[in-house]
Structures are given as C-alpha cells and as structure tokens.
Design an enzyme around this catalytic site. Structure first.
Site, PDB file in Angstrom:
ATOM      1  N   ARG A   1      42.072  29.082  26.288  1.00 30.17           N
ATOM      2  CA  ARG A   1      41.982  29.531  27.729  1.00 30.17           C
ATOM      3  C   ARG A   1      42.039  28.490  28.558  1.00 30.17           C
ATOM      4  NH1 ARG A   1      37.871  31.335  29.075  1.00 30.17           N
ATOM      5  NH2 ARG A   1      36.401  30.935  27.502  1.00 30.17           N
TER       6      ARG A   1
ATOM      7  N   THR B   1      29.655  36.979  14.955  1.00 30.93           N
ATOM      8  CA  THR B   1      30.792  37.843  14.190  1.00 30.93           C
ATOM      9  C   THR B   1      30.179  37.893  12.772  1.00 30.93           C
ATOM     10  OG1 THR B   1      32.630  36.842  15.642  1.00 30.93           O
ATOM     11  CG2 THR B   1      33.101  37.765  13.339  1.00 30.93           C
TER      12      THR B   1
END
Length: 562
Positions: free
Chosen positions: A85, A272
């Site tokens: 990003r 995660t």
C-alpha cells in the site's frame, strides 16, 4: 446482460466532460456477460461483467505479463512497481457533508474537489481507451441490514479476480441482474499515473475517496490491496453513522455453543495464526462490524501473507491456495510451477487472495453472535508486558487507541534495540473518525454485552529481544484455551506495577513464573529501566489523542513513579 445493467455500467463509465452516448450493446454468449462500448474512444472495448473465474484466468494468462498457473491451480500475478500500500498517497475529499466527522491529519489527508475530479476524469478516460474492461459487482458486509453495494471497474483481470474473491458475491445470475445502482464505485486505473502537478499529489500514485460522490479513484499503483483497504476505510466511516462499530480484527466462533471471540493485532502478533483454530469456525480474518445483534464479516474472502508459508505452520492457508486463488508477487519454479514461499526477491509482502469457501471451517453466512471475549495481541520485544492480562473498561479503550506492538530492528549498523510501533485501533491507516470514537463504542459494546477483554503478549519473556526468549506458541494457545473455557476468568490476579494490568496468578499449561514479567528477568534493575522506557513511549504516543480523552482514560495508561 439486461438493458438496466448495461445502462448502469455505461453510466458509471461516462466521463465528467467527455461527451458520448451509448450506441447499443452487443451481447455475447459467454457466461461472463460482456458488452461493447460506444466508438467515441476505442471502438471495440468489451466489458466483462462478473465473469466466471476460468474466464479471468484466460484473460490474465493471455494478456497480462507475469501471469501463470501454479502447481496447485492458483493464478500468479505481478502488481508492478508497487508491492504494498501507499498510505502517504491516500486522500479524502474535504467536503461539507463529511468534513466535520473526519480525523484530519497524516492519516486522513485532505483533497479538494477539483483535484479529485481531475483524477477521476483521468481514470475514466484511461479505462475508456482499453479494449477490455472488467466490472465486478458485489457486496461489503454479510448482514443485509448494513451491507453496501460496491462496483469495481478495472482494466486488469488480476484486479477483477482479486475483488471477485474479496467482495461478497451475488448468490446467482438473477441477483446480479437485479443488482441495480452501486452504493460505491471504485475506478481502478492503477496502470496509469496521476499527474504529479495536480494540486495535492505527493507522487504519481493516488488513492482518493469522495464520500459525497461515493467514489474511489486509484491511479499509479497496481497493488490490489488498495481496493480492499479502500472499502474498509469506507466502512470505517459509514458504520459509526449507522450506530455500529467497524473493527480491523479477526473473528472465530465455537461450534458447540456459538461462543464468539474477536482478535485484534498488528502484523507479526499472531492474529491470523491464533484465530485459525481447528476447533472453532472462522467468521473472518481481517474486517468485521459489531452490531446490536452480533458480528459480521465485511468481506467474502481472505488476504493472507505468504512469506515463509508452509503446510506445517499454516495448513488452512496453505491448502486454500488452489484454483480461484490469486497469488501476488511470489517466485515459482518455471518448470514445476511450485511456489517458493521463502523467496522474497520480489517483495517480503507476498500475498494471496482467496474466497472464504476455500477455508474448510469457515461459517456461512459469515455472521456470529456477540463476542464473549475480545483479545488484543501484541508482540512486545521489550519483554515487559505479561503473557496475559485482564483489562477493565478504561484500559480497553486506552490500549485499543494505542494499538501497540514492538519490532526488532534489523542488523544494519548493529542495531538490535526493539522499536515500538503504535497503530490506533489496530488499523490506523484505515480509520476515519477520531480514534476515541471507536474506542468509546467498543467499551460500550463490551459493557452492554458483558464481554471480557484480554491483552496477550506473544513476544518476549525473561528479557528483551537478544536476552530473553519468545513466548512459546503452545503457551499462548493454552492461554486462549483457558479464556475460551472460562477457567482463566476464575483465577485470582495480581496488579502489575506502572502499567496497572491485572495478571492471573496461574494458567493451565503455562509456567507460573513467566506470568509476572519481573519474575523472569535475572537483572531486575534492567527490567525496571526497560519498563520505565516503554511506559514513557506509551505516554508520549498518547499525547496526540489527549484532546478528546477523559481523565479516566488518560489514567488507564502507565503511571510512572514521581
């Protein structure tokens, strides 16, 4: 494609100044609905509207350099120069309907309407010169009451497949035909640069959102994650206006009793890994909303890091990388097509986007009840924070606003001291309102639904990085198991100095001597100096939020001795 859908798409593609009128549509027999645009620009541009996955594979392999099929059936792609990003290039249009709501500053940088329209026209004109355009219509949010309709218009099959996976897909062709006008439209012309001389541009990349126009424009970056996080930013703005709380978190649920847990954590904290539990159903791995009836996933897929991935460490993610999944910027053997997840020669930020259906224990619809526990994860390389602490309401808000973790510096010039990292609400690049708004909403939800909050350190114990050791994953899993069983809640606690955490005196499966950090340090003076150093970092970072923080909230942070 019926007439209404065709007219809706052509309306989206009409430039702000270019004067053209659709001259008719050529309907193909493909499963992927497609039409020909007018001849004003290219004369033969074809739109693929929500094409089937095999069609997107065919298009990527035929026309996009660097595309290939792996040995497990996933599509490999390259995102060009940008492999992550570009937060410094993100802009939000400053306009009357939203300007008083937004936390302006380095996270939300203001853009004027004229600059947005210049970028918008630049993007649409570029898209209209393409021979092929892909349109993906889908939803953000599994709860129909709060979901928004999103339309993505792009020129790469890779981007279309990515958003096919990450959005919630219409259930059937009939639902797609009745999709109607989108609530938000993303124009992804990432192959074409922004004009750096346009007012407010910091580079040739631009990611801009206009809440009044309900549009997002991408120029100069082909990294697909910008679309995913753009939608999160939109939901971060819209959901509080509807009285519900958007969260950058993972979520799972017990199969036997519906016991739900939210996990917060920055990269490297284990969010995660710890939310992927074979004994619990996965609601989602990254973005959720907490409403008056429970939690729902915003997304239709997962976007997992692939660096050092193996079946032994992450079996669910490893096995999800199959036909339909899209792999970004990985290196593979050109003969066997086997991916080398340890090769980071392109980027360390290798990623895979795959639909939720690729996870065997994913729950559908991706909606759960109210969380019984929320778990804030940190990887404290200073070795000061306890493996587990129980938080009160003000501590929840304080540490949610701070969003702390610590990273170990690289070996450059011999630097090995830990570096503190703070990201408000565990997702600072994506929040729109002031962090205290999200924190107050979180505390309210916890109180209303009698949820418990815990801070878990997956980092170091017995000393800082280089002296102490990483807390074993088995110990962290044992802590989470004790939280889920309710056993940890019953165990007496001791208050930790300076930080004020309530630390359990014991935990099944975890050595008691590591629970209170000072007990594991051989050098007690070094422990105290390091603790005071970390506490000062917390106090200094919180100063930027104090203008909207209550005295009780400020007092929930570390209290240094006078």
């Amino acid at each position: 494609m019926n007439q209404a859908v065709a007219e809706s798409i052509n309306k989206s593609l009409k430039s702000s100044t270019a004067d053209y009128t659709p001259k008719g549509y050529h309907i193909t027999e493909l499963e992927s609905d497609s039409i020909y645009l007018d001849e004003h620009f290219s004369g033969n541009a074809k739109i693929f509207h929500n094409p089937a996955v095999p069609v997107l594979y065919e298009q990527a392999l035929a026309f996009e350099h660097g595309s290939a099929i792996t040995s497990t059936g996933a599509l490999v792609t390259r995102s060009g120069v940008k492999t992550g990003r570009s937060p410094k290039d993100k802009r939000i249009v400053k306009e009357s309907s939203s300007q008083d709501d937004i936390w302006w500053g380095p996270v939300n940088i203001a853009m004027d309407d004229l600059s947005f329209m210049i970028n918008r026209e630049r993007a649409i004109d570029y898209l209209n010169t393409q021979e092929k355009i892909y349109v993906i219509d889908g939803y953000a949010g599994w709860d129909p009451k709060y979901r928004i309709k999103v339309r993505v218009i792009c020129a790469r099959a890779y981007h279309a497949l990515f958003m096919h996976n990450m959005l919630i897909r219409p259930a059937n062709r009939e639902e797609l035909k009745n999709f109607g006008e989108p609530d938000y439209t993303i124009y992804n012309a990432g192959q074409f640069p922004a004009n750096r001389y346009t007012k407010g541009m910091s580079s040739s990349s631009s990611i801009a959102i206009d809440f009044a126009r309900k549009e997002m424009v991408i120029l100069g970056t082909q990294y697909a994650g910008e679309m995913k996080k753009g939608i999160l930013t939109i939901m971060m703005y819209l959901m509080p206006k509807m009285g519900v709380l958007p969260l950058h978190s993972s979520c799972n649920q017990a199969r036997n009793n519906g016991d739900t847990t939210l996990f917060f954590g920055l990269s490297g904290t284990g969010k995660t890994t710890l939310s992927a539990d074979i004994n619990r159903d996965l609601i989602g791995d990254d973005e959720h909303v907490w409403t008056d009836t429970g939690c729902f996933n915003i997304e239709g897929g997962c976007y997992a890091k692939c660096i050092d991935l193996s079946r032994e460490k992450e079996p669910e993610i490893f096995d999800a990388i199959k036909f339909g999944a899209v792999l970004e910027n990985v290196v593979y053997n050109e003969y066997s097509r086997k991916v080398d997840y340890n090769d980071v020669s392109v980027t360390e930020n290798t990623r895979c986007a795959y639909p939720l259906e690729h996870i065997p224990n994913a729950k559908f619809p991706a909606i759960a009840g109210h969380p019984k526990n929320i778990i804030m994860l940190t990887c404290d390389a200073f070795g000061i924070l306890p493996p587990v602490s129980r938080l009160d309401a003000n501590q929840v808000m304080y540490h949610f606003i701070q969003g702390y973790t610590a990273k170990v510096a690289g070996t450059e010039v011999g630097v090995t001291e830990p570096t503190a990292t703070f990201s408000s609400c565990y997702g600072e690049p994506f929040i729109v309102w002031h962090p205290t708004k999200y924190a107050e909403m979180l505390a309210s939800q916890l109180h209303k639904h009698s949820a418990r909050a815990w801070l878990i350190n997956t980092g170091w114990t017995g000393g800082s990085h280089g002296v102490g050791s990483r807390i074993k994953l088995a110990y962290t899993r044992a802590i989470i198991d004790a939280i889920h069983s309710g056993e940890l809640e019953k165990i007496p606690t001791t208050k930790m100095d300076v930080f004020g955490f309530q630390v359990p005196n014991s935990c099944p499966g975890v050595p008691s001597e590591i629970l209170m950090p000072i007990n594991g340090w051989a050098d007690k003076e070094k422990y105290l100096s390091t603790m005071h150093k970390l506490a000062k970092l917390f106090v200094e970072n919180f100063k930027k939020f104090q203008d909207k923080a209550s005295p009780e909230l400020i007092a929930a942070g570390p209290i240094l001795p006078q």
